[in-house]
Enzyme design. Structure first.
Site, PDB file in Angstrom:
ATOM      1  N   LYS A   1       9.276 -63.738 -43.556  1.00  0.00           N
ATOM      2  CA  LYS A   1       9.427 -62.665 -42.349  1.00  0.00           C
ATOM      3  C   LYS A   1      10.698 -62.732 -41.657  1.00  0.00           C
ATOM      4  O   LYS A   1      11.574 -61.749 -41.155  1.00  0.00           O
ATOM      5  CB  LYS A   1       8.252 -62.742 -41.275  1.00  0.00           C
ATOM      6  CG  LYS A   1       8.347 -62.092 -39.986  1.00  0.00           C
ATOM      7  CD  LYS A   1       8.330 -60.578 -40.032  1.00  0.00           C
ATOM      8  CE  LYS A   1       8.497 -59.842 -38.538  1.00  0.00           C
ATOM      9  NZ  LYS A   1       7.423 -60.128 -37.717  1.00  0.00           N
ATOM     10  N   LEU A   9      -0.088 -63.955 -31.262  1.00  0.00           N
ATOM     11  CA  LEU A   9       0.356 -64.447 -29.969  1.00  0.00           C
ATOM     12  C   LEU A   9       1.936 -64.583 -30.228  1.00  0.00           C
ATOM     13  O   LEU A   9       2.535 -64.355 -31.107  1.00  0.00           O
ATOM     14  CB  LEU A   9       0.005 -65.965 -30.094  1.00  0.00           C
ATOM     15  CG  LEU A   9      -1.699 -66.097 -29.976  1.00  0.00           C
ATOM     16  CD1 LEU A   9      -2.186 -67.302 -30.262  1.00  0.00           C
ATOM     17  CD2 LEU A   9      -1.992 -65.336 -28.551  1.00  0.00           C
ATOM     18  N   PRO A  10       2.432 -64.772 -28.987  1.00  0.00           N
ATOM     19  CA  PRO A  10       3.937 -64.273 -28.566  1.00  0.00           C
ATOM     20  C   PRO A  10       4.809 -65.567 -28.941  1.00  0.00           C
ATOM     21  O   PRO A  10       6.179 -65.232 -29.351  1.00  0.00           O
ATOM     22  CB  PRO A  10       4.157 -63.827 -27.275  1.00  0.00           C
ATOM     23  CG  PRO A  10       2.886 -64.487 -26.649  1.00  0.00           C
ATOM     24  CD  PRO A  10       1.865 -64.632 -27.390  1.00  0.00           C
ATOM     25  N   THR A  43       4.441 -64.588 -35.278  1.00  0.00           N
ATOM     26  CA  THR A  43       5.968 -64.891 -35.600  1.00  0.00           C
ATOM     27  C   THR A  43       6.331 -66.126 -34.822  1.00  0.00           C
ATOM     28  O   THR A  43       6.797 -66.032 -33.636  1.00  0.00           O
ATOM     29  CB  THR A  43       6.866 -63.574 -35.765  1.00  0.00           C
ATOM     30  OG1 THR A  43       6.398 -62.621 -36.536  1.00  0.00           O
ATOM     31  CG2 THR A  43       8.343 -63.981 -36.148  1.00  0.00           C
TER      32      THR A  43
END
Length: 328
Positions: free
Chosen positions: A192, A80-81, A114
């Site tokens: 990340k 998901l964004p 992220t």
């Protein structure tokens, strides 16, 4: 991923975006043929296209809510964004994953998004309190081509035993040698964000160097070759030179269309700088690169474009960039 007596019978995937589509397709391709992949996606066109392509590899169900998906899935992946979307998908009392996951169901939740470390920890706590299963953060790197090819890198945070349980599933979307156990909950996201920060800073330096060379009169292809055989070499210099015509497969060759958007790079860069501040790490370039992306998301040269379009801020002089020359 071979079927065993302990192999889950139901898999779920939420979020068929630019990255999620390829990951979900590879999951369906490599998961047991007799298991069902249930998917949730807001975009009707992507749902239809995915079912048409994925059904060639086995059973696919398109469901209307995360709650419904959770009721038939033992392993659930989310891509998901942003953080609020992850929180809503998990915690909405009417439609969320936890609403469809009874206590003691022992589900495995793998979040590939992220997002901020703090947001992931909050969702992980909600999963733990619900006693519906376990949650790991597993953000990915490699871009759309790697997502489509099943060759992503993954950075995973959570308990070691949960990572071991998830590994066969993660190997359906990433290369075995590029799946890293990073440590406690949130560690995958921290890794990340640090990686993306370094990549973004190195690209900005590459752009500054290429612009300087061009203004001096150097041949950009010769300069690129020198950098790539000398100490200035980095991943971006090898694959993503910002000058159009230097590398045929760089985003510059596509006028910075497609790929990882400026807005997403802005968000993950801000997350990395916040992480530095949270842990008390000194930084010299953090606010600089953050300022560049703050400008980029407002610039017509970069807005909605691939993130390396920030090079245009160095070479466009229209009062909104950083530079004094024009792109040829």
């Amino acid at each position: 991923m071979e079927t065993t007596s302990t192999t889950p019978s139901g898999y779920g995937f939420i979020g068929l975006g630019n990255m999620g589509f390829g990951m979900a397709l590879n999951l369906r391709r490599k998961m047991p043929k007799d298991s069902t992949l249930s998917v949730c996606e807001l975009d009707e066109g992507r749902r239809k296209t995915f079912k048409e392509q994925a059904s060639a590899f086995g059973l696919v169900d398109v469901l209307d809510s995360p709650k419904e998906l959770a009721s038939v899935s033992d392993v659930i992946l989310t891509s998901l964004p942003f953080a609020k979307a992850v929180s809503d998908v998990f915690e909405d009392p009417s439609t969320g994953l936890l609403a469809g996951s009874p206590n003691g169901s022992d589900k495995l939740f793998i979040d590939l998004s992220t997002i901020e470390v703090s947001a992931a920890l909050a969702v992980g706590d909600a999963v733990a309190k619900s006693e519906a299963g376990v949650f790991i953060d597993a953000p990915v790197s490699g871009g759309i081509p790697a997502a489509d090819n099943g060759t992503l890198s993954l950075m995973v945070g959570g308990r070691r035993e949960d990572f071991d349980r998830a590994l066969p599933v993660l190997e359906t979307i990433g290369r075995k040698e590029s799946i890293f156990y990073c440590g406690k909950a949130g560690a995958g996201l921290a890794a990340k964000q640090i990686n993306n920060y370094i990549a973004n800073v190195s690209f900005l330096a590459l752009g500054e160097g290429m612009n300087t060379g061009i203004r001096y009169g150097l041949d950009p292809k010769v300069l690129a070759d020198i950098i790539n055989t000398s100490s200035g070499m980095c991943w971006n210099s090898l694959h993503m030179n910002p000058v159009k015509g230097v590398q045929p497969n760089s985003s510059a060759s596509r006028n910075f269309e497609g790929g990882f958007k400026t807005e997403l790079a802005h968000d993950v860069t801000s997350m990395a700088v916040q992480l530095m501040n949270d842990v008390g790490a000194k930084h010299v370039l953090g606010n600089v690169i953050k300022d560049v992306y703050d400008r980029a998301i407002e610039s017509p040269h970069c807005k909605g474009k691939e993130c390396r379009s920030i090079y245009r801020l160095l070479v466009e002089d229209d009062g909104k960039g950083l530079g004094t020359t024009k792109i040829e």
